[in-house]
Design a protein around this motif. Structure first.
Motif, PDB file in Angstrom:
ATOM      1  N   VAL B 160       9.232   1.404  -5.464  1.00  0.00           N
ATOM      2  CA  VAL B 160       8.416   2.104  -5.687  1.00  0.00           C
ATOM      3  C   VAL B 160       7.923   1.614  -6.176  1.00  0.00           C
ATOM      4  O   VAL B 160       6.193   2.758  -7.013  1.00  0.00           O
ATOM      5  CB  VAL B 160       9.732   3.339  -6.956  1.00  0.00           C
ATOM      6  CG1 VAL B 160       9.078   3.953  -8.127  1.00  0.00           C
ATOM      7  CG2 VAL B 160      11.189   3.552  -6.968  1.00  0.00           C
ATOM      8  N   PHE B 161       7.739   0.235  -6.521  1.00  0.00           N
ATOM      9  CA  PHE B 161       6.373   0.059  -7.287  1.00  0.00           C
ATOM     10  C   PHE B 161       4.911   0.488  -6.159  1.00  0.00           C
ATOM     11  O   PHE B 161       3.699   0.033  -6.496  1.00  0.00           O
ATOM     12  CB  PHE B 161       6.486  -1.513  -7.461  1.00  0.00           C
ATOM     13  CG  PHE B 161       6.495  -1.440  -9.199  1.00  0.00           C
ATOM     14  CD1 PHE B 161       8.142  -1.487  -9.271  1.00  0.00           C
ATOM     15  CD2 PHE B 161       5.918  -2.029 -10.288  1.00  0.00           C
ATOM     16  CE1 PHE B 161       8.476  -1.498 -10.741  1.00  0.00           C
ATOM     17  CE2 PHE B 161       6.046  -2.153 -11.826  1.00  0.00           C
ATOM     18  CZ  PHE B 161       7.525  -1.989 -12.046  1.00  0.00           C
ATOM     19  N   LEU B 162       6.085   0.200  -5.215  1.00  0.00           N
ATOM     20  CA  LEU B 162       4.504   0.411  -3.941  1.00  0.00           C
ATOM     21  C   LEU B 162       4.022   2.008  -3.724  1.00  0.00           C
ATOM     22  O   LEU B 162       3.262   1.469  -3.491  1.00  0.00           O
ATOM     23  CB  LEU B 162       5.404  -0.026  -2.508  1.00  0.00           C
ATOM     24  CG  LEU B 162       4.683  -0.192  -1.258  1.00  0.00           C
ATOM     25  CD1 LEU B 162       3.553  -0.661  -1.548  1.00  0.00           C
ATOM     26  CD2 LEU B 162       5.723  -0.852  -0.251  1.00  0.00           C
ATOM     27  N   ALA B 163       5.236   2.987  -3.737  1.00  0.00           N
ATOM     28  CA  ALA B 163       4.200   4.133  -3.664  1.00  0.00           C
ATOM     29  C   ALA B 163       2.905   4.318  -4.446  1.00  0.00           C
ATOM     30  O   ALA B 163       2.602   4.717  -4.663  1.00  0.00           O
ATOM     31  CB  ALA B 163       5.837   4.748  -4.300  1.00  0.00           C
ATOM     32  N   ARG B 164       3.723   3.610  -6.296  1.00  0.00           N
ATOM     33  CA  ARG B 164       2.574   3.601  -6.926  1.00  0.00           C
ATOM     34  C   ARG B 164       1.257   2.951  -7.286  1.00  0.00           C
ATOM     35  O   ARG B 164       0.310   3.721  -7.339  1.00  0.00           O
ATOM     36  CB  ARG B 164       3.346   2.351  -7.947  1.00  0.00           C
ATOM     37  CG  ARG B 164       2.579   3.148  -9.604  1.00  0.00           C
ATOM     38  CD  ARG B 164       1.874   1.867 -10.359  1.00  0.00           C
ATOM     39  NE  ARG B 164       1.242   2.039 -10.870  1.00  0.00           N
ATOM     40  CZ  ARG B 164       1.216   1.824 -13.062  1.00  0.00           C
ATOM     41  NH1 ARG B 164       2.066   1.189 -13.091  1.00  0.00           N
ATOM     42  NH2 ARG B 164       0.019   1.650 -13.426  1.00  0.00           N
ATOM     43  N   ALA B 165       1.699   2.102  -5.944  1.00  0.00           N
ATOM     44  CA  ALA B 165       0.274   1.560  -5.872  1.00  0.00           C
ATOM     45  C   ALA B 165      -0.743   2.363  -4.694  1.00  0.00           C
ATOM     46  O   ALA B 165      -1.728   1.976  -4.381  1.00  0.00           O
ATOM     47  CB  ALA B 165       0.729   0.065  -5.311  1.00  0.00           C
ATOM     48  N   ILE B 166       0.218   3.307  -4.214  1.00  0.00           N
ATOM     49  CA  ILE B 166      -0.811   3.936  -2.959  1.00  0.00           C
ATOM     50  C   ILE B 166      -0.241   5.054  -2.931  1.00  0.00           C
ATOM     51  O   ILE B 166      -0.667   6.331  -2.688  1.00  0.00           O
ATOM     52  CB  ILE B 166       0.364   3.926  -1.628  1.00  0.00           C
ATOM     53  CG1 ILE B 166       1.944   4.217  -1.331  1.00  0.00           C
ATOM     54  CG2 ILE B 166       0.284   1.866  -1.087  1.00  0.00           C
ATOM     55  CD1 ILE B 166       2.499   3.964  -0.161  1.00  0.00           C
ATOM     56  N   VAL B 167      -0.297   5.637  -4.234  1.00  0.00           N
ATOM     57  CA  VAL B 167       0.040   7.085  -4.439  1.00  0.00           C
ATOM     58  C   VAL B 167      -1.584   7.571  -4.327  1.00  0.00           C
ATOM     59  O   VAL B 167      -1.506   8.526  -4.007  1.00  0.00           O
ATOM     60  CB  VAL B 167       0.776   7.711  -5.702  1.00  0.00           C
ATOM     61  CG1 VAL B 167      -0.258   6.707  -7.003  1.00  0.00           C
ATOM     62  CG2 VAL B 167       0.344   8.340  -5.613  1.00  0.00           C
TER      63      VAL B 167
END
Ligand SMILES: Nc1ncnc2c1ncn2[C@@H]1O[C@H](COP(=O)(O)OP(=O)(O)O)[C@@H](O)[C@H]1O
Ligand SMILES: [Mg+2]
Lengths: 267, 259
Positions: B160-167
């Motif tokens: 989820v943190f990765l998703a936040r970082a690429i959104v």
């Protein structure tokens, strides 16, 4: 009861309490998440010293308290941000020194009297129209800050390092929260008293944070809990002839317990 | 292996330029004279033992720390003057060490990576919703939109943190030890996912790790850090280099750990 509600001082009490409750709930959510919940407690003691100073020099006690408290809030932020002093420690020092100064000043002024007593325990039924206006301005300022900077504030509370890296001005936001907390504490002192202002900053927000399944929900529940406790507390106190500030705080605690119970029941 | 392909990529704009940077927290230099460039589309692995200054280097690049000497350019401008940071994405070390009681849904966490749409702009809200779903789908978490972030497993939170970082569709993504605490099977999958992001979306990736297993896959450049830059170059040369043999031989144990 109906006749009571028609009286100006009761309307002012309800309005001031409601506005203050809104400010407390919103600020409280972020202060708790940033582990700064006891800020209110510390600043309230400083505010108390400010009021005592004002009574001693016989000059605008509320205004002096405001200046002293905002000043201390700025010092606290700086200590935390720059000197890396642990928040708890700084507060422990500031709050006890504030209280000691307050008592000292009060005894110097030989005025540990009704007016200082009022600031200790709150005088919500003696709120002046100007104070209602101040509470309105405060609630508006807090609400605007939270509405306009909702995501940066949440990002800062959630993970300050990621927030900073993505361009959130964390230090500025922290300062804004702290100054608003200082103003809230001084006005709150007038309404629920120095001893109980922390409760209003912490308990409704804590209820929201425990009950909310998501952040928006938590904020809304905190707001609801604060408004319910303040308005319900004032009305209950009037109806049963109880001390107002104690009733407000105990009611908010009941709300908190109810929220915990509901969560248990759902889980 | 994918490496041959990745090395063929044309170098684009220089996104990050670290120029002779030194930094100390107190007296001892943690980094001295570090220089390296990161180009558009790079997949750079920053390797080094514990305490070698990897996290510090990332924090310097991200502007969380200021260098004592040297300078850092972002998109060819002094880092401090770059206020628009939307071309950066960051997953810090121990990202998942947050307050598990924090009442935030997965959706809300990912949304933190985006500027909020105006509440009355329905089209913008729709676009935001699509962007959030898309980045969660990329990390395989699209079914957890409404879950509370604290209720997920460590590996799921990491995604989820990765998703936040690429959104917000950054051009460069910084990941600091993203696979600590993730089991080895998932790690391979995770690296492949990063490889996909790197190739298909041309996101430059800077992956900090002490896992030299990473150099097998997807990476096109390697920087070896041990308070100073021990090695910096292409992935292929790295595998033939002394730095690589030293790392394999466990030479990094010679470095004092300071915590
Ligand atoms: N905030 C800090 N204050 C003082 N020293 C620090 C701080 N952060 C890291 N260090 C020290 O700097 C060195 C490099 O740390 P770090 O960049 O975290 O290394 P790595 O990420 O490669 O493990 C270590 O010796 C560490 O103890
Ligand atoms: Mg590290």
């Amino acid at each position: 009861m109906i006749e009571l509600l028609a009286m100006g001082f009761i309307q002012r009490a309800l309005l001031a309490g409601l506005l203050l409750g809104v400010a407390c709930a919103l600020l409280g959510v972020f202060l708790i998440l940033k582990r700064d919940a006891m800020i209110g407690h510390g600043l309230a003691h400083v505010a108390f010293a400010g009021v005592a100073l004002g009574l001693w020099v016989r000059l605008l006690p509320l205004g002096l308290a405001m200046a002293v408290t905002i000043g201390s809030a700025l010092v606290l932020v700086r200590l935390k941000q720059k000197a890396g002093v642990h928040g708890d420690t700084a507060l422990g020092i500031v709050s006890s020194v504030g209280m000691a100064l307050g008592i000292l000043l009060a005894s110097l002024a030989r005025s540990f009297n009704a007016s200082l007593f009022g600031f200790l325990f709150g005088e919500i039924l003696a709120v002046a129209p100007a104070e209602v206006v101040l509470a309105g301005a405060l609630a508006l300022a807090v609400a605007v800050l939270v509405a306009v900077r909702y995501r940066p504030l949440m990002a800062m509370a959630f993970h300050p390092e990621i927030a900073k890296a993505s361009g959130v001005r964390v230090e500025r936001l922290e300062t804004a929260l702290m100054v608003l907390a200082a103003v809230t504490v001084v006005l709150g002192m007038k309404v629920v008293g120095v001893l109980l202002v922390t409760a209003l900053l912490v308990i409704p927000a804590a209820a929201g944070l425990r009950a909310g399944a998501h952040f928006r929900g938590a904020v809304l529940i905190a707001l609801g809990a604060a408004v319910f406790s303040v308005v319900g507390g004032i009305l209950t106190a009037l109806r049963f002839d109880l001390p107002v500030s104690a009733t407000i705080v105990l009611l908010s605690f009941l709300v908190f317990l109810a929220v915990l119970g509901l969560r248990r029941a759902r889980a | 292996m994918a490496a041959g392909k990745t090395e063929a990529r044309a170098a684009g704009e220089t996104l990050v330029s670290v120029q002779d940077v030194s930094f100390a927290y107190s007296e001892d230099l943690v980094l001295s004279g570090v220089s390296l460039d990161i180009q558009e589309g790079d997949f750079l692995a920053v390797l080094g033992p514990n305490g070698s200054g990897k996290t510090t280097l990332l924090k310097l690049i991200l502007g969380l720390l200021r260098p004592d000497a040297g300078r850092i350019l972002l998109k060819e401008r002094p880092a401090a003057s770059v206020t628009d940071r939307t071309f950066l994405g960051y997953v810090p070390q121990k990202a998942t060490h947050f307050d598990f009681f924090f009442p935030a849904s997965v959706r809300e966490v990912v949304a933190l990576g985006l500027a909020p749409p105006r509440p009355w702009d329905a089209a913008a809200r729709k676009r935001e919703d699509a962007a959030i779903r898309e980045s969660l789908a990329l990390v395989g978490m699209e079914d957890c939109l409404r879950r509370r972030i604290g209720s997920l497993s460590g590996g799921q939170q990491q995604r989820v943190f990765l998703a936040r970082a690429i959104v917000h569709k950054p051009r460069i993504l910084f990941l600091d030890e993203p696979t600590t605490g993730v089991d080895s099977e998932t790690v391979g999958h995770f690296y492949d996912m990063l490889g996909g992001l790197n190739r298909e979306r041309t996101i430059a990736i800077v992956l900090v790790t002490h896992d030299i297993g990473i150099v097998d896959r997807n990476v096109n450049k390697v920087a070896c850090l041990n308070r100073t830059l021990v090695y910096h170059g292409s992935h292929k040369e790295f595998c033939r280099s002394q730095a690589f043999r030293d790392l394999l031989a466990g030479g990094h144990h010679l470095v004092a750990h300071r915590h």
